[in-house]
Design a protein around this motif. Structure first.
Motif, PDB file in Angstrom:
ATOM      1  N   GLN A   1       9.479  35.655 -35.307  1.00 23.78           N
ATOM      2  CA  GLN A   1       9.780  37.051 -35.621  1.00 23.78           C
ATOM      3  C   GLN A   1       8.519  37.869 -35.874  1.00 23.78           C
ATOM      4  OE1 GLN A   1      12.625  36.185 -38.696  1.00 23.78           O
ATOM      5  NE2 GLN A   1      14.368  36.565 -37.325  1.00 23.78           N
ATOM      6  N   SER A   2       7.414  37.192 -36.194  1.00 25.01           N
ATOM      7  CA  SER A   2       6.143  37.915 -36.297  1.00 25.01           C
ATOM      8  C   SER A   2       5.599  38.243 -34.909  1.00 25.01           C
ATOM      9  CB  SER A   2       5.124  37.083 -37.086  1.00 25.01           C
ATOM     10  OG  SER A   2       4.702  35.950 -36.345  1.00 25.01           O
ATOM     11  N   VAL A   3       5.921  37.391 -33.937  1.00 25.61           N
ATOM     12  CA  VAL A   3       5.505  37.646 -32.549  1.00 25.61           C
ATOM     13  C   VAL A   3       6.398  38.708 -31.917  1.00 25.61           C
ATOM     14  CG1 VAL A   3       5.247  36.631 -30.245  1.00 25.61           C
ATOM     15  CG2 VAL A   3       4.591  35.314 -32.268  1.00 25.61           C
ATOM     16  N   ASN A   4       7.704  38.581 -32.151  1.00 22.58           N
ATOM     17  CA  ASN A   4       8.681  39.530 -31.617  1.00 22.58           C
ATOM     18  C   ASN A   4       9.701  39.838 -32.708  1.00 22.58           C
ATOM     19  OD1 ASN A   4      10.640  40.995 -30.310  1.00 22.58           O
ATOM     20  ND2 ASN A   4      11.185  39.401 -28.826  1.00 22.58           N
TER      21      ASN A   4
ATOM     22  N   HIS B   1      12.183  41.548 -32.813  1.00 24.54           N
ATOM     23  CA  HIS B   1      13.562  41.722 -32.355  1.00 24.54           C
ATOM     24  C   HIS B   1      14.182  40.422 -31.841  1.00 24.54           C
ATOM     25  CE1 HIS B   1      12.925  46.007 -32.783  1.00 24.54           C
ATOM     26  NE2 HIS B   1      11.860  45.932 -31.995  1.00 24.54           N
ATOM     27  N   VAL B   2      13.435  39.326 -31.907  1.00 29.37           N
ATOM     28  CA  VAL B   2      13.959  38.076 -31.369  1.00 29.37           C
ATOM     29  C   VAL B   2      15.120  37.576 -32.230  1.00 29.37           C
ATOM     30  CG1 VAL B   2      12.421  36.517 -32.663  1.00 29.37           C
ATOM     31  CG2 VAL B   2      13.306  35.823 -30.434  1.00 29.37           C
ATOM     32  N   GLU B   3      16.151  37.072 -31.563  1.00 30.54           N
ATOM     33  CA  GLU B   3      17.283  36.458 -32.256  1.00 30.54           C
ATOM     34  C   GLU B   3      17.029  34.956 -32.329  1.00 30.54           C
ATOM     35  OE1 GLU B   3      22.083  35.714 -31.552  1.00 30.54           O
ATOM     36  OE2 GLU B   3      21.022  37.257 -30.398  1.00 30.54           O
ATOM     37  N   VAL B   4      17.247  34.364 -33.500  1.00 22.48           N
ATOM     38  CA  VAL B   4      16.968  32.942 -33.687  1.00 22.48           C
ATOM     39  C   VAL B   4      18.260  32.197 -34.001  1.00 22.48           C
ATOM     40  CG1 VAL B   4      15.687  31.213 -35.002  1.00 22.48           C
ATOM     41  CG2 VAL B   4      14.640  33.444 -34.523  1.00 22.48           C
ATOM     42  N   SER B   5      18.489  31.109 -33.276  1.00 22.56           N
ATOM     43  CA  SER B   5      19.647  30.244 -33.518  1.00 22.56           C
ATOM     44  C   SER B   5      19.132  28.857 -33.892  1.00 22.56           C
ATOM     45  CB  SER B   5      20.516  30.161 -32.260  1.00 22.56           C
ATOM     46  OG  SER B   5      21.535  29.200 -32.413  1.00 22.56           O
ATOM     47  N   ILE B   6      19.557  28.341 -35.049  1.00 22.91           N
ATOM     48  CA  ILE B   6      19.110  27.030 -35.519  1.00 22.91           C
ATOM     49  C   ILE B   6      20.287  26.054 -35.480  1.00 22.91           C
ATOM     50  CG2 ILE B   6      18.153  25.728 -37.456  1.00 22.91           C
ATOM     51  CD1 ILE B   6      16.735  28.272 -38.352  1.00 22.91           C
ATOM     52  N   ILE B   7      20.072  24.914 -34.822  1.00 25.18           N
ATOM     53  CA  ILE B   7      21.107  23.885 -34.681  1.00 25.18           C
ATOM     54  C   ILE B   7      20.567  22.578 -35.251  1.00 25.18           C
ATOM     55  CG2 ILE B   7      22.466  22.522 -33.035  1.00 25.18           C
ATOM     56  CD1 ILE B   7      22.249  24.913 -31.102  1.00 25.18           C
TER      57      ILE B   7
ATOM     58  N   PRO C   1      11.203  15.854 -33.364  1.00 22.97           N
ATOM     59  CA  PRO C   1      11.491  16.645 -34.561  1.00 22.97           C
ATOM     60  C   PRO C   1      12.114  18.004 -34.251  1.00 22.97           C
ATOM     61  CG  PRO C   1       9.294  15.676 -34.692  1.00 22.97           C
ATOM     62  CD  PRO C   1       9.787  15.442 -33.298  1.00 22.97           C
ATOM     63  N   LEU C   2      11.676  18.616 -33.148  1.00 20.00           N
ATOM     64  CA  LEU C   2      12.240  19.913 -32.757  1.00 20.00           C
ATOM     65  C   LEU C   2      12.357  20.010 -31.243  1.00 20.00           C
ATOM     66  CD1 LEU C   2      10.440  22.691 -34.896  1.00 20.00           C
ATOM     67  CD2 LEU C   2      12.686  21.672 -35.301  1.00 20.00           C
ATOM     68  N   LEU C   3      13.412  20.666 -30.809  1.00 24.09           N
ATOM     69  CA  LEU C   3      13.533  21.148 -29.434  1.00 24.09           C
ATOM     70  C   LEU C   3      13.599  22.669 -29.523  1.00 24.09           C
ATOM     71  CD1 LEU C   3      16.349  18.767 -28.091  1.00 24.09           C
ATOM     72  CD2 LEU C   3      13.872  18.466 -27.865  1.00 24.09           C
ATOM     73  N   LEU C   4      12.887  23.352 -28.642  1.00 28.91           N
ATOM     74  CA  LEU C   4      12.882  24.814 -28.641  1.00 28.91           C
ATOM     75  C   LEU C   4      13.342  25.330 -27.285  1.00 28.91           C
ATOM     76  CD1 LEU C   4       9.373  25.499 -30.287  1.00 28.91           C
ATOM     77  CD2 LEU C   4      11.591  25.254 -31.432  1.00 28.91           C
ATOM     78  N   GLY C   5      14.046  26.435 -27.310  1.00 29.96           N
ATOM     79  CA  GLY C   5      14.456  27.094 -26.072  1.00 29.96           C
ATOM     80  C   GLY C   5      14.272  28.590 -26.204  1.00 29.96           C
ATOM     81  N   VAL C   6      13.738  29.227 -25.171  1.00 27.80           N
ATOM     82  CA  VAL C   6      13.542  30.677 -25.176  1.00 27.80           C
ATOM     83  C   VAL C   6      14.226  31.267 -23.954  1.00 27.80           C
ATOM     84  CG1 VAL C   6      11.868  32.556 -24.983  1.00 27.80           C
ATOM     85  CG2 VAL C   6      11.390  30.619 -26.482  1.00 27.80           C
ATOM     86  N   GLU C   7      15.035  32.286 -24.192  1.00 25.67           N
ATOM     87  CA  GLU C   7      15.717  32.992 -23.098  1.00 25.67           C
ATOM     88  C   GLU C   7      15.373  34.470 -23.172  1.00 25.67           C
ATOM     89  OE1 GLU C   7      19.978  31.956 -22.896  1.00 25.67           O
ATOM     90  OE2 GLU C   7      19.491  30.482 -24.453  1.00 25.67           O
TER      91      GLU C   7
ATOM     92  N   ASP D   1      14.138  37.052 -25.771  1.00 27.04           N
ATOM     93  CA  ASP D   1      14.867  37.718 -26.851  1.00 27.04           C
ATOM     94  C   ASP D   1      15.659  36.751 -27.718  1.00 27.04           C
ATOM     95  OD1 ASP D   1      14.089  40.317 -25.947  1.00 27.04           O
ATOM     96  OD2 ASP D   1      15.563  40.129 -24.341  1.00 27.04           O
ATOM     97  N   LEU D   2      15.755  35.488 -27.283  1.00 30.93           N
ATOM     98  CA  LEU D   2      16.533  34.502 -28.031  1.00 30.93           C
ATOM     99  C   LEU D   2      15.742  33.208 -28.139  1.00 30.93           C
ATOM    100  CD1 LEU D   2      19.135  33.398 -29.362  1.00 30.93           C
ATOM    101  CD2 LEU D   2      19.948  32.827 -27.052  1.00 30.93           C
ATOM    102  N   LEU D   3      15.562  32.722 -29.361  1.00 34.56           N
ATOM    103  CA  LEU D   3      14.902  31.442 -29.610  1.00 34.56           C
ATOM    104  C   LEU D   3      15.930  30.486 -30.202  1.00 34.56           C
ATOM    105  CD1 LEU D   3      12.419  29.548 -29.969  1.00 34.56           C
ATOM    106  CD2 LEU D   3      12.096  30.606 -32.219  1.00 34.56           C
ATOM    107  N   THR D   4      16.121  29.349 -29.540  1.00 39.84           N
ATOM    108  CA  THR D   4      17.006  28.306 -30.056  1.00 39.84           C
ATOM    109  C   THR D   4      16.144  27.175 -30.603  1.00 39.84           C
ATOM    110  OG1 THR D   4      18.726  28.842 -28.439  1.00 39.84           O
ATOM    111  CG2 THR D   4      18.851  26.685 -29.497  1.00 39.84           C
TER     112      THR D   4
END
Length: 520
Positions: free
Chosen positions: A495-498, A500-506, A514-520, A472-475
């Motif tokens: 958001q096309s996959v889910n 309702h997913v909440e996205v946080s960009i740091i 180039p990117l680190l991704l985290g899913v909770e 539900d959360l993508l960082t």
């Protein structure tokens, strides 16, 4: 029309479903009455005074599983599964396996069920010792087999007599020298469970005369612990080979190892100094949840608790420091030294170390030895990425005790899947296929899962794979060679996959990735 009796009732030593339910109710009652006395006898495997509570809680968990059921034939299996999932402590897990054996042979009669319980209990323990609940169930099964009258009342009484004798004998032949003269709490708990069965089948015998409690002396309780922490968790895994390897890995990390259950649900228990390592081993075997970590050694803490982690970019450092934790800056992906962890922990009485990669985990483990020698209560969590550290730190609560916080933060790490987008420096073969120098790699939990030519496409494909397993959360942490446009493209894909997913960009600013991704 008369009810047709179930299969067990047609055997002289068979129990009806009603008798089984009544047995569980009476067991819960007797264990509740004996709980404090059993706790006072708790010396082995560690004198933490909770065996009575653990066995009672395990039986209560199984009893709760029966609450909504009106069925008959499946009650023992339903109870055993509830006890497995809700098992507490070493003796609780073994108790759940005793009932798993009973459930497996319930239709074959009480003698067969007790023999199956004996087999299941002994198989559960990696390094079994006599003078424990294992000896008590063995004695109960042996006495049941030798019972000349094979009706259920006499078999139950014989089994109780066997457990009764084994419990008394445990004081004379203890599993460890410091337990001499003290009834083994687990064996005594099983005696109470079998006493409950006799009282249900033969109400005129109630109450059966129990064994006088033999509280352990202060000296007996001062024996050396077999690990600083008791670590327990449930594991979801359908890979029996990985589960078998988990038993071996945990045996190398500690003692009192139990990995019990069946596909897909397992209950894991170990006493160890490496709480994070024990959970990390489980993460390699499947999905870890319901983590519970309890300190076994005596420790009086006063003063500060310090959470220490690593930032591999200035933006990450700013975000982490804003959350109130101590941050070691390790830019340009340099390795964090052992001394850096030790220096960061100086003066704290409780310390939680959150590594950011595999190398950092190794140096944190080395530093942990020194930090503990300096008198702090400390643990290394099994984090491998800054996004896992962020997930764990979000759950840190200063008002909670060390054990509770350690368990919650460790579970947060276990539930946070992480990915790294990197550029290959040379050609090599990956699980996702061949890659050439300059190709973009998407590594999920350390394994190459995506190989591509285009950074944006590889990043979006990686995010899609991660969210395909839920979340539900993508960082998204932007690093060198990334950028806001890339992060927003990944966000749109997520958001096309889910929807309702909440996205946080740091804006992390880390080098190389180039990117680190985290899913909770």
């Amino acid at each position: 029309m008369a009810n047709t009796p179930s299969v067990p009732e047609t055997r002289p030593d068979g129990l009806s479903s009603g008798e089984f339910r009544a047995w569980i109710e009476r067991s819960a009652s007797l264990l509740g009455e004996a709980r404090e006395g059993l706790n006072s006898e708790n010396v082995y495997p560690v004198a933490d005074g909770d065996t009575g509570t653990n066995v009672w809680s395990t039986v209560e968990a199984g009893r709760a599983a029966l609450a909504g059921s009106t069925g008959g034939a499946g009650l023992p299996a339903l109870f055993a599964q509830g006890a497995l999932v809700g098992a507490r402590g070493n003796s609780g897990v073994i108790t759940s396996q005793i009932f798993a054996g009973i459930a497996a042979e319930f239709d074959s009669g009480l003698v067969a069920a007790l023999c199956a319980a004996r087999k299941k209990a002994w198989e559960a323990v990696v390094k079994p010792l006599p003078g424990t609940i294992l000896t008590a169930i063995s004695s109960a099964a042996e006495f049941a087999e030798r019972c000349e009258k094979k009706n259920k009342v006499d078999v139950a009484r014989a089994a109780w007599s066997g457990a009764h004798r084994a419990a008394i004998d445990s004081a004379l032949n203890p599993p460890v020298p410091e337990a001499a003269g003290v009834i083994d709490a687990g064996a005594h708990a099983l005696e109470r469970i079998l006493a409950a069965l006799v009282e249900v089948l033969d109400p005129a015998s109630a109450p059966l005369e129990g064994i006088t409690f033999t509280p352990a002396s202060v000296t007996a309780c001062e024996g050396e612990s077999d690990g600083e922490y008791e670590v327990m968790y449930l594991l979801a895994s359908s890979d029996v080979e990985k589960v078998a390897k988990l038993r071996v890995d945990l045996d190398a990390l500690g003692s009192s190892v139990l990995v019990v259950g069946d596909v897909p649900t397992w209950n894991v228990h170990v006493h160890t100094d490496a709480a994070g390592g024990a959970v990390d081993a489980g993460m390699k075997a499947g999905v870890v949840h319901r983590v519970r970590i309890t300190t076994l050694t005596s420790f009086v803490a006063s003063g500060t608790r310090r959470v220490i982690t690593v930032a591999n970019g200035p933006g990450l450092q700013e975000v982490l420091e804003a959350s109130g934790v101590t941050v070691i800056a390790a830019f340009e992906s340099r390795r964090v030294g052992v001394d850096e962890w030790i220096d960061a922990a100086e003066g704290a009485h409780e310390v939680l170390l959150l590594p950011h990669d595999k190398a950092g985990k190794s140096t944190a483990d080395e530093a942990l030895i020194v930090i503990r020698e300096d008198g702090a209560r400390a643990a290394v969590l099994p984090s491998r990425s800054p996004v896992q550290s962020l997930a764990a730190i979000a759950l840190h609560d200063e008002s909670k005790g060390f054990d509770a916080v350690l368990g919650e933060m460790t579970e947060a790490v276990a539930h946070a899947r992480y990915a790294t987008l990197a550029v290959a420096r040379r050609p090599f073969l990956t699980f996702a296929g061949e890659c050439a120098a300059g190709d973009v790699l998407g590594l999920i939990n350390g394994d190459v899962c995506v190989v591509g030519k285009d950074l944006a496409q590889a990043a979006c494909d990686t995010a899609t794979l991660m969210l395909g397993e839920g979340g539900d959360l993508l960082t998204i942490v932007i690093g060198e060679g990334g950028g806001l446009a890339l992060a927003e493209a990944v966000s749109a894909t997520a958001q096309s996959v889910n929807p309702h997913v909440e996205v946080s960009i740091i804006n992390g600013g880390q080098a190389w990735y180039p990117l680190l991704l985290g899913v909770e």
